[in-house]
Design a protein around this motif. Sequence first.
Motif, PDB file in Angstrom:
ATOM      1  N   PRO A 594       0.835  -1.212   0.000  1.00 13.63           N
ATOM      2  CA  PRO A 594       0.000   0.000   0.000  1.00 13.63           C
ATOM      3  C   PRO A 594       0.866   1.257   0.000  1.00 13.63           C
ATOM      4  O   PRO A 594       1.972   1.273   0.553  1.00 13.63           O
ATOM      5  N   ALA A 595       0.356   2.315  -0.616  1.00 13.90           N
ATOM      6  CA  ALA A 595       1.125   3.553  -0.750  1.00 13.90           C
ATOM      7  C   ALA A 595       1.554   4.095   0.603  1.00 13.90           C
ATOM      8  O   ALA A 595       2.671   4.625   0.750  1.00 13.90           O
ATOM      9  N   ASP A 596       0.697   3.972   1.614  1.00 18.08           N
ATOM     10  CA  ASP A 596       1.043   4.544   2.919  1.00 18.08           C
ATOM     11  C   ASP A 596       2.025   3.683   3.697  1.00 18.08           C
ATOM     12  O   ASP A 596       2.437   4.044   4.807  1.00 18.08           O
ATOM     13  N   ALA A 597       2.415   2.527   3.129  1.00 19.45           N
ATOM     14  CA  ALA A 597       3.383   1.662   3.792  1.00 19.45           C
ATOM     15  C   ALA A 597       4.818   1.921   3.330  1.00 19.45           C
ATOM     16  O   ALA A 597       5.757   1.354   3.888  1.00 19.45           O
TER      17      ALA A 597
END
Length: 598
Positions: A594-597
Amino acid sequence: MQVYTAPLRDMRFVLHELFADRPFGPLALSDDFTPDLYDAVLEEAARMAQEVLLPLNASGDLEGCTYENGVVRTPKGFPEAYARFREGGWAALSSDPRWGGQGLPETVNKLVEEMTCSANLSFGLYPGLTHGATTAIEGHASEDLKQAYLPKMVSGEWAGTMCLTESHCGTDLGLLRTRAVPQGDGSYKLTGSKIFISSGDHDLTDNIIHLVLARLPDAPAGVKGISLFLVPKFLPNADGSIGPRNGVAVAGIEHKMGLKASATCQMNFDDAAGWLVGEPNRGLAAMFTMMNTERVSVGVQGLGVGEIAYQSAVAYARDRLQGRALTGPARPDLPADPIIVHPDVRRMLMTMRVYAEGCRALGQWTSQALDAEKHGTDPEGRARATDFVALMTPVVKALFTDLASEAANLAVQTYGGHGYIREHGVEQFVRDARICQIYEGTNGVQALDLLGRKMPANMGRALRPFFHSVSGLLEELTGTTDKVLSIHATALHQAFGALQLTTGMLAQKGLKDPDEIGAAATDYLRMLGLVGIGYCFLKAERIAQARLAEGSGDEAFYRAKMATAGFFFDRILPQATTGFLVIKSGKRSTMALPADAF
């Protein structure tokens, strides 16, 4: 040390021998254009590159361009070198004789560009941008604008630029904000700011002609609302002489990683007078005439840097004494052997060598198509050439510059610690080569253009000239009794088969999920490019064997060509086959996090 001697023998080979079969049909060129003339042009260009431009490469990098009180100055020696370049007619080499050009084919012009960029890439950008601007003006401007500007631009008396990028938008030109307001006399007033403008201002020419993308007041949103304008630094008088200063000013120059002798400017347009080039709201199509020309030239820039990096590394490897050959002393008369005896050093040198020779050959194939588009007498051949140029433009831009960056880093590695310090000059190649992978559309964008646009357009028609050429050569070599040619033809057949399988697989996946195309694009471009280079090397190898059998002379060159081809087929081409496995894995692992990871 920066070492460069123009590789004229290999240039003559790709020009006169490798594509002597004219793959896109006959050309309508002047009867004065003979092989002897072409060779004389290349020899003179080599002298210009080696004697005038190369001595300014390191010093220009050290001094850089300066900006003071609104004035941009190039490094010491550049104005004088540019004057010699222009007086020698090099700026007008392939331009239309109607505007004062010499009309030579691109097959010759691109080899001259390579020499210029090997010797001094920063210098090469100044005439290079002008040539691209004249292409756009010639293809889309009114007759009055052509008459007023092209003769002085073609001669190199005036320079040209391309002004696209703004601080908030790069590739996504639909976001640009520069405005153009129509005036009652047919001109426009442009207001806005541009950044990263190569050759935006300098002291080499009396005038600079900017091609600027801007929006009309009633323009639709997005890329469908962009128009192209010609905006001179100085407004010409009726007699063509320099007139008053236009509303164009430099806000500053960029402080860059490399290309320090090339002025990259921030430009302000404040009610600057401009004239429409092409149709309103169709500016992107006009600008792409210049951008596509420039993209092929950027690929040649990469080839040029790769060549000088290779030659500099070879010179050092011959002189640097370090250790002994693994098989025993090669030079017992010396305290140690030159490092060129070591297999890993040979691996680096051979990799650089095949990159340079392979890209030069593939570039010449593309140049043949550029000439056929312009001068071809066979309509079917011109059509195939147009498709081939469309396919190969992103490949030449991206692959050549990727390989140039690899070659520059290998040159530093060959030098070891001495390569990492400024005094030897090879670290400059790394810095200069790096921008070639970024400007004129990043290499990732080129890969998306190839796989997302060129491949599916017209039911894959752009792929046909390439695929047919490769399959045709393989068919010709079917059953050959020559063991080496047979082995290498088999290797190319395997890589080509993997490319065909990958193409079909991605055509299916892309219909369902565009991210599959995005995840595969860069690997696919390299795969296709390596198959193209393999085609050129196999063709070259067959020619070399024939020349040796004939006893036609230059045995050392042809044997070296065969050895270089052997390294490519053994060590480089297998990357194309493994590319199939990489692409087959799909987008899953690329897009899983995921992008926020991050």
